[in-house]
Design a protein around this motif. Sequence first.
Motif, short mmCIF file in Angstrom:
data_model
loop_
_atom_site.label_atom_id
_atom_site.label_comp_id
_atom_site.label_asym_id
_atom_site.label_seq_id
_atom_site.Cartn_x
_atom_site.Cartn_y
_atom_site.Cartn_z
N ARG A 82 0.82 -1.20 0.00
CA ARG A 82 0.00 0.00 0.00
C ARG A 82 0.86 1.26 0.00
N VAL A 83 1.94 1.22 0.80
CA VAL A 83 2.86 2.37 0.83
C VAL A 83 3.47 2.60 -0.54
N GLY A 84 3.89 1.52 -1.19
CA GLY A 84 4.49 1.64 -2.51
C GLY A 84 3.55 2.22 -3.53
N HIS A 85 2.33 1.74 -3.57
CA HIS A 85 1.36 2.25 -4.54
C HIS A 85 1.00 3.70 -4.25
N TYR A 86 0.92 4.06 -2.97
CA TYR A 86 0.67 5.46 -2.63
C TYR A 86 1.80 6.35 -3.16
N LEU A 87 3.05 5.92 -2.93
CA LEU A 87 4.19 6.71 -3.35
C LEU A 87 4.28 6.83 -4.87
N LEU A 88 3.98 5.74 -5.57
CA LEU A 88 4.03 5.81 -7.03
C LEU A 88 3.06 6.85 -7.55
N GLN A 89 1.87 6.92 -6.95
CA GLN A 89 0.90 7.92 -7.37
C GLN A 89 1.36 9.31 -6.96
N HIS A 90 1.84 9.43 -5.72
CA HIS A 90 2.26 10.72 -5.19
C HIS A 90 3.43 11.30 -5.98
N LEU A 91 4.36 10.43 -6.40
CA LEU A 91 5.56 10.87 -7.12
C LEU A 91 5.39 10.86 -8.63
N GLY A 92 4.22 10.39 -9.10
CA GLY A 92 3.98 10.34 -10.54
C GLY A 92 4.82 9.31 -11.26
N LEU A 93 5.07 8.19 -10.61
CA LEU A 93 5.94 7.16 -11.18
C LEU A 93 5.18 5.91 -11.61
N GLN A 94 3.86 6.02 -11.75
CA GLN A 94 3.07 4.82 -12.06
C GLN A 94 3.50 4.16 -13.37
N GLN A 95 3.98 4.96 -14.32
CA GLN A 95 4.37 4.42 -15.62
C GLN A 95 5.84 3.96 -15.65
N GLN A 96 6.59 4.26 -14.59
CA GLN A 96 8.02 3.94 -14.59
C GLN A 96 8.39 2.81 -13.63
#
Length: 262
Positions: free
Chosen positions: A178-192
């Motif tokens: 959950r922390v990882g998915h939150y951070l990916l969204q927060h940092l805009g890294l979902q595609q990377q």
Amino acid sequence: MPHVVRMLWIILLACLSPLALGERLRLVTDDWAPYAYLQDGQLRGIDYEVTTRVFARLGVEVDVQILPWKRCLAMIEQGQADGILDIFQNESRQPYLVYAPEPMSYVEFVLFQAGTRRHPVSKLEDLTGLTVGTSPGYNYGAAFNEARYFKREAAPSHEANFGKLVLGRIDLAITDRRVGHYLLQHLGLQQQVEVMPLVISHQAQYLGLVRKPGRELLALAFAEELRRFKQEPAYAVISKRYSGDIGNIPNAVEQQESSTAR
């Protein structure tokens, strides 16, 4: 609730009230979004909101402070704070810490990789020769912690680990799903950056209170009120709010052990 159990609960609250009256607890935890974190100077998070709501029902005021995890652990061991939020149960802490027996939530440690540098990992042995970004003070389970065939490299924050991952300075990063998915969204890294299927470990996390007279009773009262609150619509509203923040990622699992573990 059976009549006998209800009566016991009434007696418990009656015993607790003199202890809770006017008490203000200082709780510490780390930046562990979406469980507890700071956003625009305001404390947020599912476990933060639930904790303050439950303590309010018990007539206890709380102050929550976000600090590095290793510092949180040191403050608890030295009695510089009253409690710690989202900690794993560990027998080594029993002399100075009492746990509220109802879990706050569950975490699940998984690996994340850069989409441009994928690694075929289906078991721990597949990490041979790789470098995995970790967080100071976290215990990811004995198998992961003690393995000698890959390198563990700590970073000052979860965000830093994802930054190193994107830059190719580490091969993989490990954190709660959950922390990882939150951070990916927060940092805009979902595609990377993408999550990998292997689950490293999972476990419940709890509220811990520093052992003092009356704290065992307070921990039991907190746990009982938390169980009640989990059955109410208000709890579902809080859960949905933060699940929405991370794309409805389900609860999962783990944190630390030893004197520097979560």
